[in-house]
Design a protein around this motif. Structure first.
Motif, mmCIF file in Angstrom:
data_model
loop_
_atom_site.group_PDB
_atom_site.id
_atom_site.type_symbol
_atom_site.label_atom_id
_atom_site.label_comp_id
_atom_site.label_asym_id
_atom_site.label_seq_id
_atom_site.Cartn_x
_atom_site.Cartn_y
_atom_site.Cartn_z
ATOM 1 N N LEU A 1 0.824 -1.218 0.000
ATOM 2 C CA LEU A 1 0.000 0.000 0.000
ATOM 3 C C LEU A 1 0.854 1.262 0.000
ATOM 4 O O LEU A 1 0.550 2.228 -0.707
ATOM 5 C CB LEU A 1 -0.930 -0.001 1.208
ATOM 6 N N ARG A 2 1.937 1.280 0.771
ATOM 7 C CA ARG A 2 2.757 2.490 0.865
ATOM 8 C C ARG A 2 3.454 2.832 -0.437
ATOM 9 O O ARG A 2 3.880 3.977 -0.630
ATOM 10 C CB ARG A 2 3.791 2.327 1.983
ATOM 11 N N ASN A 3 3.570 1.864 -1.306
ATOM 12 C CA ASN A 3 4.211 2.113 -2.595
ATOM 13 C C ASN A 3 3.230 2.476 -3.699
ATOM 14 O O ASN A 3 3.637 2.682 -4.847
ATOM 15 C CB ASN A 3 5.032 0.886 -3.012
ATOM 16 N N LEU A 4 1.944 2.589 -3.366
ATOM 17 C CA LEU A 4 0.955 2.978 -4.367
ATOM 18 C C LEU A 4 0.881 4.494 -4.462
ATOM 19 O O LEU A 4 1.065 5.204 -3.462
ATOM 20 C CB LEU A 4 -0.422 2.412 -3.996
ATOM 21 N N PRO A 5 0.615 5.040 -5.647
ATOM 22 C CA PRO A 5 0.514 6.496 -5.806
ATOM 23 C C PRO A 5 -0.558 7.080 -4.890
ATOM 24 O O PRO A 5 -1.660 6.524 -4.750
ATOM 25 C CB PRO A 5 0.119 6.660 -7.278
ATOM 26 N N GLY A 6 -0.214 8.173 -4.246
ATOM 27 C CA GLY A 6 -1.169 8.879 -3.401
ATOM 28 C C GLY A 6 -1.267 8.367 -1.984
ATOM 29 O O GLY A 6 -2.047 8.903 -1.187
ATOM 30 N N VAL A 7 -0.490 7.355 -1.600
ATOM 31 C CA VAL A 7 -0.525 6.816 -0.241
ATOM 32 C C VAL A 7 0.727 7.276 0.500
ATOM 33 O O VAL A 7 1.845 6.901 0.140
ATOM 34 C CB VAL A 7 -0.615 5.283 -0.238
ATOM 35 N N ALA A 8 0.526 8.096 1.517
ATOM 36 C CA ALA A 8 1.653 8.586 2.301
ATOM 37 C C ALA A 8 2.040 7.598 3.397
ATOM 38 O O ALA A 8 3.212 7.478 3.756
ATOM 39 C CB ALA A 8 1.311 9.940 2.928
ATOM 40 N N ASP A 9 1.061 6.899 3.952
ATOM 41 C CA ASP A 9 1.340 5.900 4.982
ATOM 42 C C ASP A 9 0.141 4.974 5.054
ATOM 43 O O ASP A 9 -0.971 5.320 4.638
ATOM 44 C CB ASP A 9 1.587 6.562 6.337
ATOM 45 N N ALA A 10 0.367 3.778 5.599
ATOM 46 C CA ALA A 10 -0.709 2.792 5.677
ATOM 47 C C ALA A 10 -0.452 1.833 6.818
ATOM 48 O O ALA A 10 0.682 1.419 7.059
ATOM 49 C CB ALA A 10 -0.818 2.008 4.365
ATOM 50 N N PRO B 1 -3.073 13.713 -5.663
ATOM 51 C CA PRO B 1 -4.482 13.325 -5.691
ATOM 52 C C PRO B 1 -4.716 12.004 -4.967
ATOM 53 O O PRO B 1 -3.926 11.060 -5.126
ATOM 54 C CB PRO B 1 -4.775 13.197 -7.186
ATOM 55 N N ALA B 2 -5.771 11.953 -4.170
ATOM 56 C CA ALA B 2 -6.050 10.773 -3.370
ATOM 57 C C ALA B 2 -6.572 9.642 -4.255
ATOM 58 O O ALA B 2 -7.441 9.857 -5.110
ATOM 59 C CB ALA B 2 -7.083 11.111 -2.290
ATOM 60 N N PRO B 3 -6.067 8.428 -4.083
ATOM 61 C CA PRO B 3 -6.542 7.302 -4.891
ATOM 62 C C PRO B 3 -7.931 6.846 -4.452
ATOM 63 O O PRO B 3 -8.298 6.978 -3.281
ATOM 64 C CB PRO B 3 -5.505 6.211 -4.615
ATOM 65 N N THR B 4 -8.682 6.316 -5.380
ATOM 66 C CA THR B 4 -9.995 5.754 -5.071
ATOM 67 C C THR B 4 -9.819 4.338 -4.519
ATOM 68 O O THR B 4 -8.750 3.731 -4.636
ATOM 69 C CB THR B 4 -10.870 5.695 -6.322
ATOM 70 N N ASP B 5 -10.896 3.803 -3.954
ATOM 71 C CA ASP B 5 -10.851 2.422 -3.473
ATOM 72 C C ASP B 5 -10.523 1.462 -4.610
ATOM 73 O O ASP B 5 -9.748 0.512 -4.436
ATOM 74 C CB ASP B 5 -12.197 2.034 -2.848
ATOM 75 N N ALA B 6 -11.114 1.696 -5.785
ATOM 76 C CA ALA B 6 -10.870 0.814 -6.920
ATOM 77 C C ALA B 6 -9.404 0.854 -7.329
ATOM 78 O O ALA B 6 -8.804 -0.191 -7.651
ATOM 79 C CB ALA B 6 -11.758 1.217 -8.088
ATOM 80 N N GLU B 7 -8.804 2.021 -7.320
ATOM 81 C CA GLU B 7 -7.386 2.144 -7.661
ATOM 82 C C GLU B 7 -6.505 1.433 -6.635
ATOM 83 O O GLU B 7 -5.509 0.794 -6.988
ATOM 84 C CB GLU B 7 -7.004 3.613 -7.775
ATOM 85 N N LEU B 8 -6.888 1.546 -5.377
ATOM 86 C CA LEU B 8 -6.120 0.879 -4.331
ATOM 87 C C LEU B 8 -6.202 -0.642 -4.476
ATOM 88 O O LEU B 8 -5.197 -1.346 -4.370
ATOM 89 C CB LEU B 8 -6.636 1.306 -2.956
ATOM 90 N N ARG B 9 -7.403 -1.147 -4.725
ATOM 91 C CA ARG B 9 -7.565 -2.593 -4.886
ATOM 92 C C ARG B 9 -6.789 -3.102 -6.111
ATOM 93 O O ARG B 9 -6.153 -4.157 -6.064
ATOM 94 C CB ARG B 9 -9.044 -2.952 -5.011
#
Length: 552
Positions: free
Chosen positions: A455-464, A487-495
């Motif tokens: 998760l921390r390596n996904l765009p828009g995620v500062a910490d998880a 820009p904050a990622p959507t749930d779909a982008e995170l999944r």
């Protein structure tokens, strides 16, 4: 095997290099002679109050010492407190300055402080908590610019030292004297880990030769320190092991310990300005919580950090991409990752990508039932263990947890702090994560750290952080708590991002978002805060106000 103690070694180094810088903070530049003298004065204050070691051999979970609580932000007084306590044969222990009254009461009930050194800003809390203790401790209040008045009966720290003699005491410190490190771990109440100071020095403090053998001769240790020219910048709080071990380990090698100007939180710009100004050679980090802000500051503008040679990371992981970008800015430096605990010291060192580490001397992987050592290549998820000549005795006042954590396997004493691991065919160790953060979902075990790293390596995620939430369908389902950037990622982008790296059952079922930090002051994960956020979002979802995403 005879060992050295901290007070004796510090005194001997001070005699050898009295005018060399020993401690720097803001405009205070203290020599080894000055720090040693102030440590002796504090020891005199404690000794004259009747504090010290009383009695001899005890059970592994017992202490024969009076105890000194250090309720302080980083600064000279903290290290003087450790030094003065050991000179007086008083066992020092750390206090988490984020604790509220009830937590302080529980901590002090377990630790039984005979004396407390505290910053003035904490005076109100001390005033509320001390009357609830069975014993009224000696109080030493350190002025900090907060304007808080001294508590009734409390001594002003500087006045007490000024009025005390710096002559040596008539008691001799011993390598068997205790140093207590309280750790909250991932869950549960804080536990006081009992280290003999001699074991601490040849273990986490690194008083060893290049071949790994312990240094136990005073003249050899002093000669090594005289040759040493390191300057160690300590950003992590001393109230946790990573900070204390970095500072005291530096001293054992003759280094000057430097604190950043700001000590009540991480300020990456201040940290790097201090590193540049003081020409520091070594800097401890605590995972991405330190590495990412430092990287952002380096991206903003250049800093002359050509003296910096080592970034020593412990207690939390640095994402590979973050580490690589740090080294682009600092090509002359290296990052050394170490994995250990308050109970084990450093057990393994980063040996490659991912979760693979090289075992430190004495490290082992035990079988799932903790009865035998696993051989390289055995496909069993076991337990990371640490043996050797530098282990703690046990947990203060807790024979049950002492017996469960400190084991004897095939005649060798080992500590098993709770990390699950595999011993690979090439002899390296694949670390999966703490058992306390393992989530059992639908019969599958998921290690929170593995999901968090993705998760921390996904765009828009500062910490998880990843925690479990009760679920009728799965028993427990995985929920991610995120601090996002724009820009904050959507749930779909995170999944979708998780699906490229994780099996389906490891992908979080929901994503909670927060603008608050997910880290404790030492950079470790604040799982209690993450669980509270998830619990709040789950409750709101039942009322139709789904903040965390889609709950299954």
């Amino acid at each position: 095997m005879p060992q050295l103690d901290l007070a004796t070694l510090h005194e001997a180094i001070a005699a050898a290099v009295p005018e060399r810088e020993c401690l720097v903070w803001r405009d205070r530049r203290m020599t080894w002679r000055e720090v040693s003298e102030r440590g002796r004065r504090l020891a005199r204050v404690l000794h004259d109050a009747g504090l010290g070691r009383h009695g001899g051999a005890v059970e592994p979970w017992e202490s024969p010492h009076d105890h000194l609580a250090l309720y302080l932000h980083n600064g000279p007084e903290y290290l003087e407190g450790l030094l003065g306590a050991h000179r007086a044969r008083v066992a020092p222990f750390n206090v988490n300055y984020r604790y509220v009254d009830d937590e302080l009461v529980r901590l002090f009930a377990d630790a039984r402080p005979a004396a407390i050194v505290y910053h003035a800003r904490f005076a109100a809390a001390i005033g509320r908590v001390v009357p609830k203790l069975e014993r009224a401790p000696l109080l030493l209040q350190v002025a900090d610019g907060s304007g808080a008045d001294p508590l009734p009966g409390a001594l002003d720290y500087e006045a007490a030292l000024a009025g005390a003699s710096d002559a040596p005491l008539d008691v001799r410190p011993d390598a068997g004297d205790l140093h207590i490190l309280y750790t909250g771990g991932t869950t549960g109440l804080p536990k006081g880990v009992l280290w003999r100071i001699g074991d601490l020095m040849v273990g986490p403090l690194g008083l060893r030769r290049r071949d790994g053998t312990a240094i136990t001769d005073l003249d050899e240790a002093v000669e090594r320190a005289v040759r040493g020219r390191h300057r160690v910048l300590v950003g992590p709080p001393l109230m946790h092991g990573a900070g204390t071990w970095s500072a005291l380990g530096g001293w054992c090698g003759g280094a000057c310990v430097v604190f950043p100007d700001r000590v009540d939180g991480l300020d990456a710009a201040d940290l790097l300005r201090t590193a540049e100004r003081e020409r520091v050679t070594r800097m401890p980090l605590v995972g991405d919580a330190f590495a990412r802000p430092i990287l952002a500051e380096l991206d903003r503008g250049p800093h002359d950090l050509t003296a910096l040679r080592t970034l020593l990371n412990s207690a939390a992981a640095i994402s590979p991409e973050v580490g690589a970008r740090l080294l682009e800015h600092l090509p002359h430096a290296r990052i050394t990752d170490v994995l250990g605990s308050s109970e084990s010291g450093f057990a393994v060192t980063r040996g490659g990508a991912g979760r693979t580490f090289t075992p430190a001397p004495g490290a082992a992987v035990l079988s799932a039932d903790r009865t035998r050592r696993l051989a390289p290549g055995e496909d069993e998820l076991g337990w990371l263990a640490k043996g050797g000549d530098a282990l703690p005795l046990g947990y203060l006042n807790d024979p049950g947890k002492t017996a469960a954590t400190f084991l004897t396997v095939d005649g060798e004493r080992l500590v098993v702090a709770g990390d699950r691991a595999r011993l690979l065919a090439d002899g390296t160790v694949e670390v999966h994560g703490r058992e306390a953060t393992t989530i059992n979902t639908g019969g599958e075990k998921v290690f929170a750290e593995e999901v968090e790293a993705v998760l921390r390596n996904l765009p828009g995620v500062a910490d998880a952080l990843v925690v479990g939430c009760p679920s009728e369908r799965w028993g427990t389902e995985i929920v991610a708590v995120l601090r996002v950037a724009e820009p904050a990622p959507t749930d779909a982008e995170l999944r979708a991002g998780c699906a490229a790296h994780l099996a389906r059952y490891k992908i979080p079922k929901a994503f909670a978002r927060t603008g608050e930090s997910l880290r404790l002051p030492n950079g470790k994960a604040d799982y209690a805060r993450a669980r509270a956020l998830v619990a709040g979002d789950a409750a709101r979802s039942l009322m139709g106000n789904v903040v965390a995403g889609q709950w299954s």
